[in-house]
Design a protein around this motif. Sequence first.
Motif, PDB file in Angstrom:
ATOM      1  N   HIS A 226      -6.542   9.948  -2.791  1.00  0.00           N
ATOM      2  CA  HIS A 226      -6.729  11.173  -3.558  1.00  0.00           C
ATOM      3  C   HIS A 226      -5.790  12.288  -3.098  1.00  0.00           C
ATOM      4  O   HIS A 226      -5.944  13.436  -3.495  1.00  0.00           O
ATOM      5  CB  HIS A 226      -8.175  11.652  -3.440  1.00  0.00           C
ATOM      6  CG  HIS A 226      -9.177  10.642  -3.896  1.00  0.00           C
ATOM      7  ND1 HIS A 226      -9.340  10.307  -5.226  1.00  0.00           N
ATOM      8  CD2 HIS A 226     -10.040   9.850  -3.205  1.00  0.00           C
ATOM      9  CE1 HIS A 226     -10.276   9.380  -5.336  1.00  0.00           C
ATOM     10  NE2 HIS A 226     -10.716   9.083  -4.125  1.00  0.00           N
ATOM     11  N   SER A 227      -4.802  11.940  -2.259  1.00  0.00           N
ATOM     12  CA  SER A 227      -3.872  12.938  -1.748  1.00  0.00           C
ATOM     13  C   SER A 227      -2.464  12.663  -2.261  1.00  0.00           C
ATOM     14  O   SER A 227      -2.052  11.522  -2.398  1.00  0.00           O
ATOM     15  CB  SER A 227      -3.869  12.928  -0.214  1.00  0.00           C
ATOM     16  OG  SER A 227      -2.864  13.794   0.280  1.00  0.00           O
ATOM     17  N   GLU A 228      -1.729  13.743  -2.562  1.00  0.00           N
ATOM     18  CA  GLU A 228      -0.339  13.595  -2.991  1.00  0.00           C
ATOM     19  C   GLU A 228       0.616  13.612  -1.801  1.00  0.00           C
ATOM     20  O   GLU A 228       1.790  13.299  -1.952  1.00  0.00           O
ATOM     21  CB  GLU A 228       0.035  14.737  -3.945  1.00  0.00           C
ATOM     22  CG  GLU A 228      -0.759  14.736  -5.249  1.00  0.00           C
ATOM     23  CD  GLU A 228      -0.311  15.847  -6.164  1.00  0.00           C
ATOM     24  OE1 GLU A 228       0.611  16.599  -5.757  1.00  0.00           O
ATOM     25  OE2 GLU A 228      -0.875  15.978  -7.258  1.00  0.00           O
ATOM     26  N   TYR A 229       0.126  13.999  -0.637  1.00  0.00           N
ATOM     27  CA  TYR A 229       1.000  14.197   0.513  1.00  0.00           C
ATOM     28  C   TYR A 229       0.888  13.034   1.499  1.00  0.00           C
ATOM     29  O   TYR A 229      -0.155  12.384   1.597  1.00  0.00           O
ATOM     30  CB  TYR A 229       0.632  15.504   1.241  1.00  0.00           C
ATOM     31  CG  TYR A 229       0.706  16.721   0.357  1.00  0.00           C
ATOM     32  CD1 TYR A 229       1.924  17.347   0.113  1.00  0.00           C
ATOM     33  CD2 TYR A 229      -0.436  17.233  -0.244  1.00  0.00           C
ATOM     34  CE1 TYR A 229       2.005  18.468  -0.702  1.00  0.00           C
ATOM     35  CE2 TYR A 229      -0.370  18.356  -1.068  1.00  0.00           C
ATOM     36  CZ  TYR A 229       0.850  18.975  -1.282  1.00  0.00           C
ATOM     37  OH  TYR A 229       0.912  20.076  -2.094  1.00  0.00           O
ATOM     38  N   ILE A 253       1.964   7.797   6.664  1.00  0.00           N
ATOM     39  CA  ILE A 253       1.461   6.879   5.640  1.00  0.00           C
ATOM     40  C   ILE A 253       1.427   7.624   4.308  1.00  0.00           C
ATOM     41  O   ILE A 253       1.045   8.798   4.252  1.00  0.00           O
ATOM     42  CB  ILE A 253       0.039   6.387   5.972  1.00  0.00           C
ATOM     43  CG1 ILE A 253      -0.024   5.869   7.404  1.00  0.00           C
ATOM     44  CG2 ILE A 253      -0.408   5.320   4.997  1.00  0.00           C
ATOM     45  CD1 ILE A 253      -1.331   6.099   8.069  1.00  0.00           C
ATOM     46  N   ASN A 254       1.820   6.943   3.243  1.00  0.00           N
ATOM     47  CA  ASN A 254       1.695   7.540   1.921  1.00  0.00           C
ATOM     48  C   ASN A 254       1.297   6.466   0.916  1.00  0.00           C
ATOM     49  O   ASN A 254       1.576   5.282   1.098  1.00  0.00           O
ATOM     50  CB  ASN A 254       3.000   8.197   1.488  1.00  0.00           C
ATOM     51  CG  ASN A 254       2.770   9.241   0.415  1.00  0.00           C
ATOM     52  OD1 ASN A 254       1.727   9.895   0.372  1.00  0.00           O
ATOM     53  ND2 ASN A 254       3.730   9.412  -0.464  1.00  0.00           N
ATOM     54  N   THR A 255       0.636   6.897  -0.142  1.00  0.00           N
ATOM     55  CA  THR A 255       0.137   5.989  -1.167  1.00  0.00           C
ATOM     56  C   THR A 255       1.200   5.757  -2.235  1.00  0.00           C
ATOM     57  O   THR A 255       1.823   6.700  -2.715  1.00  0.00           O
ATOM     58  CB  THR A 255      -1.119   6.580  -1.824  1.00  0.00           C
ATOM     59  OG1 THR A 255      -2.094   6.855  -0.815  1.00  0.00           O
ATOM     60  CG2 THR A 255      -1.705   5.626  -2.836  1.00  0.00           C
ATOM     61  N   TYR A 265       0.401   0.929   0.176  1.00  0.00           N
ATOM     62  CA  TYR A 265       0.578   1.984   1.177  1.00  0.00           C
ATOM     63  C   TYR A 265       1.852   1.701   1.972  1.00  0.00           C
ATOM     64  O   TYR A 265       2.055   0.591   2.460  1.00  0.00           O
ATOM     65  CB  TYR A 265      -0.618   2.035   2.139  1.00  0.00           C
ATOM     66  CG  TYR A 265      -1.947   2.243   1.449  1.00  0.00           C
ATOM     67  CD1 TYR A 265      -2.398   3.517   1.137  1.00  0.00           C
ATOM     68  CD2 TYR A 265      -2.735   1.153   1.097  1.00  0.00           C
ATOM     69  CE1 TYR A 265      -3.607   3.702   0.486  1.00  0.00           C
ATOM     70  CE2 TYR A 265      -3.947   1.324   0.448  1.00  0.00           C
ATOM     71  CZ  TYR A 265      -4.379   2.600   0.147  1.00  0.00           C
ATOM     72  OH  TYR A 265      -5.580   2.774  -0.492  1.00  0.00           O
ATOM     73  N   LEU A 266       2.702   2.730   2.089  1.00  0.00           N
ATOM     74  CA  LEU A 266       3.897   2.623   2.916  1.00  0.00           C
ATOM     75  C   LEU A 266       3.620   3.289   4.256  1.00  0.00           C
ATOM     76  O   LEU A 266       3.167   4.434   4.304  1.00  0.00           O
ATOM     77  CB  LEU A 266       5.094   3.301   2.230  1.00  0.00           C
ATOM     78  CG  LEU A 266       6.426   3.237   2.987  1.00  0.00           C
ATOM     79  CD1 LEU A 266       6.885   1.792   3.173  1.00  0.00           C
ATOM     80  CD2 LEU A 266       7.497   4.042   2.259  1.00  0.00           C
ATOM     81  N   VAL A 267       3.886   2.569   5.350  1.00  0.00           N
ATOM     82  CA  VAL A 267       3.556   3.048   6.699  1.00  0.00           C
ATOM     83  C   VAL A 267       4.805   3.007   7.569  1.00  0.00           C
ATOM     84  O   VAL A 267       5.522   2.005   7.606  1.00  0.00           O
ATOM     85  CB  VAL A 267       2.449   2.184   7.350  1.00  0.00           C
ATOM     86  CG1 VAL A 267       2.043   2.761   8.703  1.00  0.00           C
ATOM     87  CG2 VAL A 267       1.242   2.068   6.427  1.00  0.00           C
ATOM     88  N   VAL A 268       5.074   4.116   8.267  1.00  0.00           N
ATOM     89  CA  VAL A 268       6.165   4.194   9.238  1.00  0.00           C
ATOM     90  C   VAL A 268       5.548   4.499  10.601  1.00  0.00           C
ATOM     91  O   VAL A 268       4.765   5.445  10.735  1.00  0.00           O
ATOM     92  CB  VAL A 268       7.181   5.293   8.866  1.00  0.00           C
ATOM     93  CG1 VAL A 268       8.270   5.388   9.923  1.00  0.00           C
ATOM     94  CG2 VAL A 268       7.790   5.017   7.510  1.00  0.00           C
ATOM     95  N   ILE A 288      10.985   9.372  -0.732  1.00  0.00           N
ATOM     96  CA  ILE A 288      11.254   7.931  -0.657  1.00  0.00           C
ATOM     97  C   ILE A 288      10.129   7.164  -1.322  1.00  0.00           C
ATOM     98  O   ILE A 288      10.358   6.223  -2.105  1.00  0.00           O
ATOM     99  CB  ILE A 288      11.430   7.493   0.808  1.00  0.00           C
ATOM    100  CG1 ILE A 288      12.743   8.037   1.375  1.00  0.00           C
ATOM    101  CG2 ILE A 288      11.405   5.968   0.937  1.00  0.00           C
ATOM    102  CD1 ILE A 288      12.914   7.805   2.857  1.00  0.00           C
ATOM    103  N   CYS A 289       8.892   7.560  -1.035  1.00  0.00           N
ATOM    104  CA  CYS A 289       7.733   6.892  -1.638  1.00  0.00           C
ATOM    105  C   CYS A 289       7.731   7.047  -3.154  1.00  0.00           C
ATOM    106  O   CYS A 289       7.388   6.106  -3.886  1.00  0.00           O
ATOM    107  CB  CYS A 289       6.440   7.455  -1.048  1.00  0.00           C
ATOM    108  SG  CYS A 289       6.160   7.014   0.685  1.00  0.00           S
ATOM    109  N   SER A 290       8.107   8.228  -3.644  1.00  0.00           N
ATOM    110  CA  SER A 290       8.146   8.455  -5.103  1.00  0.00           C
ATOM    111  C   SER A 290       9.146   7.531  -5.764  1.00  0.00           C
ATOM    112  O   SER A 290       8.863   6.919  -6.804  1.00  0.00           O
ATOM    113  CB  SER A 290       8.502   9.918  -5.399  1.00  0.00           C
ATOM    114  OG  SER A 290       7.519  10.787  -4.886  1.00  0.00           O
TER     115      SER A 290
END
Length: 380
Positions: A226-229, A253-255, A265-268, A288-290
């Motif tokens: 539920h987060s954009e960040y 981490i970003n969705t 989920y992308l995780v660094v 990058i995720c976008s």
Amino acid sequence: MIHKGTNVHNLEKSLSKPKILIVDDDMTIRLLMRDTLSDEKYNIEEVDNGQAALNQIKISQPDLVLLDVNMPGLNGFDVCQEIKRKYGSHEISIVMVTGLDDSTSTEKAFSLGATDFINKPINWDTFPYRIQYLIKARYAILDTKNKEIYLQYIEEISRVITQNKSHAEVINETLSTTLKIFNADRVFIIKPELAADILIIDYETLKPATKSIKNIPDISFDTLQHSEYPALTRYASVDDAPRHENLLKQQMINTLKLQDGQIWYLVVQQISHNKDWTSLDEETFFKICSRLTAVVSRFLLTEKLHRSEQLLKQAQKIGHLGNWNWHIETKVLSWSDEIYNIYEKKIGEFTPEHEKFYTINFEEDNQRSNLLNNILNRVC
């Protein structure tokens, strides 16, 4: 603990104060400088010779150095030259402080990389404002420099994801580039296994000598959805790092919200912890995720359409049914694979045309026509 990136950076910025190193063999000058510059605004350190200055800079990496020119041993010019050689043009601002009021000394100081020049006797009323201006100017230069660098990173990622390659190749190359951009130790994608209702690690890239981990990190996935960040997590020595990896220092981490409601989920992750990621890092990670979300969604949509086409071909083959499409303006006629089978034509060897459509004869039609002709001949 998980924070939104912008809040983390603002908190860090409010807690951190610019570091100033005073280098002068005159104790009185050092005392006056320290008293004039407010301890509430700056973290101030002082040394009395050039070699001690180089040693202290190596340890504390100050933002600005107030450097006396005339000192025993290494003079200020030598120290300035060594600082610029080791740390570059913009990392540390250098203010030369001297009683030498001549253009030759000033020109030499600037040629060696000095940021500014203050003559003795120092005007103590204007001195703190001048230092405040130099600190702000340094931050502005670094901010511009960093934004240019991260813009290049985004362009590099954009180049990777627009290549005419398979989606697996594009994703793996994107992860490798992401690993380099953030100087990370590990980057991977977590995908949900819908049939088993579990999360699995897929598309993993590691820095050499870094071990892969099978377990999923302790992440609040419900919050992320539920987060954009991006979510930034840091583990200090007093924090409990995830059980599977007690060396983990920080992770982002970003969705990836894909088509048909799929969520990856992308995780660094960083284990060596060279430097803390900033809000600019998080902004770059978000971009990058976008871009990765867009290209993966396109790949998934293409695969979905391909599967639908395959199912349609199978259904038509089973039912011995076909379909055709005639574009009225261009008069181009296209057939499905099963139409070719029905009309006993081979794909690639026969070009369907509107005029030919009505001239194709089937063997069973020929037999019926012959039978009808025989009947008519008998009657006549």
